[in-house]
Design an enzyme around this catalytic site. Structure first.
Site, PDB file in Angstrom:
ATOM      1  N   CYS A 137       0.864  -1.187   0.000  1.00  0.00           N
ATOM      2  CA  CYS A 137       0.000   0.000   0.000  1.00  0.00           C
ATOM      3  C   CYS A 137       0.898   1.233   0.000  1.00  0.00           C
ATOM      4  O   CYS A 137       2.127   1.118   0.150  1.00  0.00           O
ATOM      5  CB  CYS A 137      -0.852  -0.004   1.258  1.00  0.00           C
ATOM      6  SG  CYS A 137       0.179   0.034   2.747  1.00  0.00           S
ATOM      7  N   HIS A 172       3.416   2.029  11.872  1.00  0.00           N
ATOM      8  CA  HIS A 172       2.274   1.842  12.776  1.00  0.00           C
ATOM      9  C   HIS A 172       2.102   2.986  13.757  1.00  0.00           C
ATOM     10  O   HIS A 172       1.103   3.053  14.461  1.00  0.00           O
ATOM     11  CB  HIS A 172       2.455   0.508  13.525  1.00  0.00           C
ATOM     12  CG  HIS A 172       2.955  -0.578  12.621  1.00  0.00           C
ATOM     13  ND1 HIS A 172       4.294  -0.869  12.481  1.00  0.00           N
ATOM     14  CD2 HIS A 172       2.298  -1.368  11.753  1.00  0.00           C
ATOM     15  CE1 HIS A 172       4.450  -1.821  11.572  1.00  0.00           C
ATOM     16  NE2 HIS A 172       3.258  -2.143  11.110  1.00  0.00           N
ATOM     17  N   CYS A 174       2.269   5.959   8.935  1.00  0.00           N
ATOM     18  CA  CYS A 174       1.395   6.155   7.769  1.00  0.00           C
ATOM     19  C   CYS A 174       0.482   7.354   8.021  1.00  0.00           C
ATOM     20  O   CYS A 174      -0.113   7.467   9.105  1.00  0.00           O
ATOM     21  CB  CYS A 174       0.548   4.901   7.535  1.00  0.00           C
ATOM     22  SG  CYS A 174      -0.621   5.158   6.183  1.00  0.00           S
ATOM     23  N   GLU A 223       0.157  -0.377  16.586  1.00  0.00           N
ATOM     24  CA  GLU A 223      -0.653   0.782  16.178  1.00  0.00           C
ATOM     25  C   GLU A 223      -1.607   1.177  17.308  1.00  0.00           C
ATOM     26  O   GLU A 223      -1.819   2.364  17.580  1.00  0.00           O
ATOM     27  CB  GLU A 223      -1.449   0.467  14.902  1.00  0.00           C
ATOM     28  CG  GLU A 223      -2.286   1.659  14.455  1.00  0.00           C
ATOM     29  CD  GLU A 223      -3.169   1.371  13.237  1.00  0.00           C
ATOM     30  OE1 GLU A 223      -2.760   0.581  12.367  1.00  0.00           O
ATOM     31  OE2 GLU A 223      -4.269   1.935  13.176  1.00  0.00           O
ATOM     32  N   SER A 245       1.884  -5.332   3.488  1.00  0.00           N
ATOM     33  CA  SER A 245       3.319  -5.189   3.758  1.00  0.00           C
ATOM     34  C   SER A 245       4.161  -6.240   3.032  1.00  0.00           C
ATOM     35  O   SER A 245       5.368  -6.340   3.269  1.00  0.00           O
ATOM     36  CB  SER A 245       3.562  -5.276   5.274  1.00  0.00           C
ATOM     37  OG  SER A 245       2.830  -6.355   5.833  1.00  0.00           O
TER      38      SER A 245
HETATM   39  O1  0CM Z   1      -1.053  -3.098  11.043  1.00  0.00           O
HETATM   40  P1  0CM Z   1      -0.480  -4.345  10.372  1.00  0.00           P
HETATM   41  O2  0CM Z   1      -0.056  -5.357  11.416  1.00  0.00           O
HETATM   42  O3  0CM Z   1      -1.347  -4.884   9.318  1.00  0.00           O
HETATM   43  O4  0CM Z   1       0.878  -3.799   9.728  1.00  0.00           O
HETATM   44  P2  0CM Z   1       1.695  -4.180   8.432  1.00  0.00           P
HETATM   45  O5  0CM Z   1       3.058  -3.619   8.639  1.00  0.00           O
HETATM   46  O6  0CM Z   1       1.582  -5.612   8.088  1.00  0.00           O
HETATM   47  O7  0CM Z   1       0.941  -3.384   7.287  1.00  0.00           O
HETATM   48  C1  0CM Z   1       1.088  -2.059   7.053  1.00  0.00           C
HETATM   49  C2  0CM Z   1       0.661  -1.137   8.036  1.00  0.00           C
HETATM   50  C3  0CM Z   1       0.322  -0.336   8.817  1.00  0.00           C
HETATM   51  C4  0CM Z   1      -0.054   0.662   9.745  1.00  0.00           C
HETATM   52 FE1  SF4 Z   2      -3.346   1.287   5.463  1.00  0.00          FE
HETATM   53 FE2  SF4 Z   2      -1.365   0.691   7.150  1.00  0.00          FE
HETATM   54 FE3  SF4 Z   2      -0.971   0.780   4.505  1.00  0.00          FE
HETATM   55 FE4  SF4 Z   2      -1.389   3.022   5.856  1.00  0.00          FE
HETATM   56  S1  SF4 Z   2       0.353   1.620   6.100  1.00  0.00           S
HETATM   57  S2  SF4 Z   2      -2.299   2.508   3.895  1.00  0.00           S
HETATM   58  S3  SF4 Z   2      -2.861   2.349   7.360  1.00  0.00           S
HETATM   59  S4  SF4 Z   2      -2.245  -0.692   5.614  1.00  0.00           S
END
Ligand code: 0CM
Ligand code: SF4
Length: 316
Positions: A12, A74, A96, A126, A271
């Protein structure tokens, strides 16, 4: 066997930016660059950055004076931010912007003296960062964490008529809808965002995996075990009645999973790099040379988040 690829999948805009910040800091200042928490929850990404000289720490007291620290995607609490300031560490913030948006809401409700419910998972970084935006000296309200409909049913608050909610960005859309419905039933005057604070990337990947699960006999999700949004994709596929595995990469594949599978669904959390998806396809192809790969249609994504000014001009 046929492989169907979910669309969108993988990185993302927030993850892209966070990784770019670490790479550019390394390019500009050289190793070591300290990173508080895994910059994003992906083993491959973290190992690559570690190889380049990033040092991942849990807390700032592990960082020597006069060093550079990057806050993970996060986000961090106000206390962490203040500690970095007091220590005069040079900070690049990879939080983010969609997490920061929630932080701003928390601060606003706190200033207005509201009680606030954060819908999110206990112990997730987060959630710790978002809870840590609450400043007790600012208002007379309190902040609470709610993780499930049962917790929404049980929670007692000080100000039931002066209350609001915000959410973690990477939750299950279905579960969050149910939790909000319960909160609205219990606190009819509750304020909040139009729906929730689940980000565009989480929403789009959940919609895409639902479409995938409709057509697949099994769904593989590329993502690390501590990645909330990746876990939600596996969970959603399973709730749609399809067997699903969360894998870090091709090495985690067990060939016995494929027996009886004619259509395999493949996706990746926000991610997880596309390289890992390609490796998975290659590993499957090694065993099944006739495999075909089709990408499903999906929501186009063109979100881009600006880099911190100081890193914008760094040549890669
Ligand atoms: O929040 P999550 O555990 O899904 O984190 P991630 O590092 O896998 O994904 C991106 C983000 C954020 C905030
Ligand atoms: Fe969504 Fe986390 Fe990606 Fe930001 S970093 S766009 S909050 S998944």
């Amino acid at each position: 066997m046929k492989i169907l690829l979910a669309n969108p999948r993988g990185f993302c805009a927030g993850v892209d930016r966070a990784i770019d910040i670490v790479n550019r800091a390394l390019d500009s200042f050289g190793a070591p660059i300290y990173v508080r928490h895994e910059v994003v929850h992906n083993q491959y990404v973290v190992n690559k950055l570690r190889d380049r000289g990033a040092i991942f720490v849990d807390e700032l007291d592990e960082i020597p004076d006069d060093q550079i620290v990057i806050f993970s995607a996060h986000g961090v609490s106000k206390a962490v931010r203040q500690e970095a300031e007091q220590r005069q560490l040079k900070v690049f913030d990879a939080t983010c912007p969609l997490v920061t948006k929630v932080h701003i809401e928390v601060f606003r409700y706190c200033k207005q003296g509201f009680d606030l419910i954060l819908i999110g998972h206990h112990g997730h970084p987060e959630v710790e960062g978002t809870l840590g935006q609450w400043d007790r000296l600012q208002g007379q309200g309190a902040i609470y964490l709610v993780d499930s409909v049962a917790e929404a049913q049980a929670i007692e608050v000080n100000q039931p008529d002066r209350i609001a909610y915000v959410t973690q960005t990477t939750l299950s859309m279905d579960d969050t809808r149910d939790i909000i419905a319960k909160l609205r039933q219990r606190f009819p005057r509750i304020q909040g965002p139009k729906h929730d604070d689940i980000c565009y990337a989480t929403q789009n990947r959940q919609t895409a995996v639902r479409q995938l699960a409709d057509q697949a006999d099994m769904v593989l999700v590329v993502g690390s075990v501590n990645s909330s949004n990746s876990n939600r994709l596996k969970e959603l596929a399973e709730r749609e009645g399809v067997r699903s595995h969360l894998i870090d990469g091709a090495a985690d594949i067990d060939q016995s999973w494929f027996s009886g599978v004619n259509t395999l669904g493949l996706t990746a959390g926000a991610s997880a790099p596309e390289k890992l998806v390609k490796d998975v396809i290659e590993a499957i192809r090694d065993q099944n040379p006739d495999v075909s790969v089709t990408e499903l249609d999906g929501e186009p994504e063109n979100m881009v988040f600006a880099l911190p000014k100081e890193l914008r001009l760094v040549q890669k």
